[in-house]
Structure formats: C-alpha cells, structure tokens
Design a protein around this motif. Sequence first.
Motif, PDB file in Angstrom:
ATOM      1  N   PHE A 301     -42.011  -8.972   2.484  1.00  0.00           N
ATOM      2  CA  PHE A 301     -42.357 -10.301   1.988  1.00  0.00           C
ATOM      3  C   PHE A 301     -41.980 -10.453   0.516  1.00  0.00           C
ATOM      4  N   PHE A 302     -42.352  -9.473  -0.300  1.00  0.00           N
ATOM      5  CA  PHE A 302     -42.161  -9.624  -1.740  1.00  0.00           C
ATOM      6  C   PHE A 302     -40.704  -9.454  -2.154  1.00  0.00           C
ATOM      7  N   THR A 303     -39.898  -8.819  -1.322  1.00  0.00           N
ATOM      8  CA  THR A 303     -38.468  -8.763  -1.586  1.00  0.00           C
ATOM      9  C   THR A 303     -37.775 -10.044  -1.135  1.00  0.00           C
ATOM     10  N   ALA A 304     -38.411 -10.751  -0.197  1.00  0.00           N
ATOM     11  CA  ALA A 304     -37.812 -11.985   0.334  1.00  0.00           C
ATOM     12  C   ALA A 304     -38.088 -13.199  -0.540  1.00  0.00           C
ATOM     13  N   PHE A 305     -39.332 -13.306  -1.066  1.00  0.00           N
ATOM     14  CA  PHE A 305     -39.734 -14.495  -1.834  1.00  0.00           C
ATOM     15  C   PHE A 305     -39.729 -14.180  -3.324  1.00  0.00           C
ATOM     16  N   PRO A 306     -39.216 -15.059  -4.135  1.00  0.00           N
ATOM     17  CA  PRO A 306     -38.515 -16.318  -3.843  1.00  0.00           C
ATOM     18  C   PRO A 306     -36.999 -16.172  -3.878  1.00  0.00           C
TER      19      PRO A 306
END
Length: 444
Positions: A301-306
């Motif tokens: 998640f944290f590598t994807a956003f933002p």
Amino acid sequence: MLVESYLIASASMVGATAYFTLKTRGYISTTSMLMGFLLALYGPAYLIFMLYYNESSLVYRQLANSPYFADGVISLNLSIAIMFLGCIGGIELADKFLSGKQYELDGALKHWEHRPLSKNSNFAMLLVATNLSLFAYMALISLREDHFGVILGFLSAPNFASAKDEYRLLFGGSNTYAYRLVLTSIAPFFLIWGILESWTSRSKTLLLGSLLLLLTILLGRMETLSRAPVAFLIIQLGFACLLCLRNRLTWPVVAFGSVMLLAIFYPLIRLTIPETALGATAINFFFRRAFFVPNEAVLEFFTAFPYYLSHSWGTNIRPIALLLGTDFHPAFADVSYLWRSQSGSISNSMFIADAYADFSFLGVAAASLFVGSVCRLIDLLFLPSDKSPMVVAALSSALLGVLHLMAGAVQTAMLSGGLLSVPLVALGVSSTSALFRTRDVKNR
C-alpha cells in the motif's frame, strides 16, 4: 531520512510497549488486545521483516525495484509512529470522556477471577428465540446457495494449490452481505452468549438452540473455503472459556495459547494447502502468514500511494463514495492489480493502510484515534458490570474485531468484524430486556 524514520518508528514501539505494560497490567481487555496485537504484528516483527527477512520475500524484492520504494518505507515508518500515538491518544480520550468508569473498570479487572459467572434467567427465552431465528435464517441461505455442494466441490477439486485457489475465488463465500455480517460477527456473539447462559441457567432448550446455531455457523465458515473463518470461531470459543476462568495473561497462558493456535491452524493448512505435506512446511507457512505476510501487504500500500495510485479522498469507503456520487474504488483491489496484474484478487492490509490510501497521514491519525477510543469505550461500558455471559461474549467478539483491524479497514472491522456492531447489538438487547422487565413490574 530513511534511517531517521526507522528510529522514529522504533521509538514509538518502545513507548507503546511501556504504555501497554503500565496501562493494562497484563489484564485482558479490548484495549490490551488492540495494543498487544499491534505490537506483536507491527512492532519488532515489522522491523525484522524490513531489515532481515526481506531477503526471503518475493514481494519485498519486487517492491524494492520501484524508484519510490524508499519514500514509501519512510511514509510507512512515520505512519506506524502516528498509529501508536493515535491509539494511545484515543484510549486516553475515552478515559476522559467516561472518567468515572475508569476506577470501576480497574476494580472489575482486579477482582474478575474471584467473581463467578452471573446468572440472568430473564435472557434465556429471548436468547432461545434469537438463536433459533438466526439458525433458521442462516440455514435458509445455506440451502439456497447450496453451501454443501460448494464444500464438496472444493474437496473434490484437483489436489494442488492453483486449482484450489481458482475454485475458492469462483465459489467461496456468500454474495449476501446481510448473511456475511451475521455469520462473521452477530451469530458468534449470540452463540457464545447462549451457550454460557444455558450453562448458568441450566436451560436445555437454550443449549439446543445454541448448538443448532453452531452447526449453521460452521457450515457458513467452511463454505468460505478458507482457513481463517473456521479457526477464528474455534479461537473465539476457547477465548470465552478462558475468560470464564481468568482474565490475566501469564507466560504459561501465552505458551499454552500458542500451542493451541498451532493445533488449530495446522490441520486447516494441510487441508487447504496441499503442497504443505510436511509438518515443518505447514508450521513455516503459519508463522510466515501470521507475522510477515501482513507486513508485505502494508508495504504494498505505502509503495503504491501516492506514487502509482492517487489518494482516493473517501471513494475507497463505500458509504462516502455513495454520498459523493462517485464510483466505489476499493484500494485492496487497485493495489493487488497494480502489483500482480490480476483482476479479482485482493490485497487486504491493516487499517492504517486503507486510511492512508484515502486521506494520507491525516487518515492514519484519525483512524488510529477512532480505533483507540472505540476499544477503550467497549471496556469502560461493559467490563465494570457483572461478569455475565453477555460480557464474556462481547469481549470474545471484540477479539475478532481487533483481529480484523490487523488485516482490514476500520469500517470492515467495525461492522463485519463486530468491533462496533456487536456492542451496539448487546446494548440494544440489554436495554430492551430491562425495559420489558420494568413494564412487567409496573403491571404487577
């Protein structure tokens, strides 16, 4: 900044550990479950995964190739620190809101083991009617959706993981939301309440109704074709038995609980993952799935956003998306498609991941504050009362809700997980019963 972010996250874990020790003093409560699971899954285990175990993680190696990986790790480390601070702030806020209840709670926890399980025969007939109604509803849905056929089809599918996974994706789980809500949270709460109330009141009718409900719950959990739902039900029942005897965690209790967890999950892993033919392989799978896969998911998640996906600003939450008149875009599906290019698969992660996907760091802070407040309010509202079957059932349901927070969004844990829905139902039933008793007294 990367090293500094790890130091900030580590300092927050140390502070949260000290707070957890001083605040809960080893007593079992919703507050202690929340802080304990957060520290167990996203404390040292997170650091071990990020700094050591990552060499064995295909997910980590894939994400590390991203040019934004270091920025994502920094955001995750800061979010973990915000999470611990937010949960502690929410707990303290609830204490301030119900300041008079805090001393009652401390006394109730201190004398819990010396108090017998109370009896309230006024609930017996109400629970008989409720459990039989739930049994009838769940049995009707199971027949309509042919749950027996789904389970038999899974058992007869080719005995290798890809075939089992494909069958599970196509047929596992009901499409009826109300049924899933009842199956996951409401029915187990009334099941445990009914069994304990039948024991204290010596009601064979209530026991029979509760056992019938147990059968439909087991059928529904098995129809999901997953290990966790069946295991969680067994854990809830065992946890309720523990609460009837004691409410303090000691090293012997922790050791016995760990052995029981392995005993519960081991045969389920062997059944649903054919490749784990050796005992050591199944045990390795359990520990990896319990401690490292959750950290892989939150890192996704944290590598994807933002960087690859924009913050959704509420459209990741169905009710908000409906109010805004926009399409509902669940982050767990978008993240899964981003990293695996597979439609239909999902990446479930802990509650701060979804909150970050929606509202960045502000979402992490707000979600953590809310979660800490709700968990503490459950303790303040329920535990100071009698050591009753309803209280034990509510606390057992809170365990499941907290576990949902470890691998899902806040709204999922509150509703489907029962962290908020079950206490509201319990308070509603208790208030309704008290109202009827008052009217009966007046009529006499």
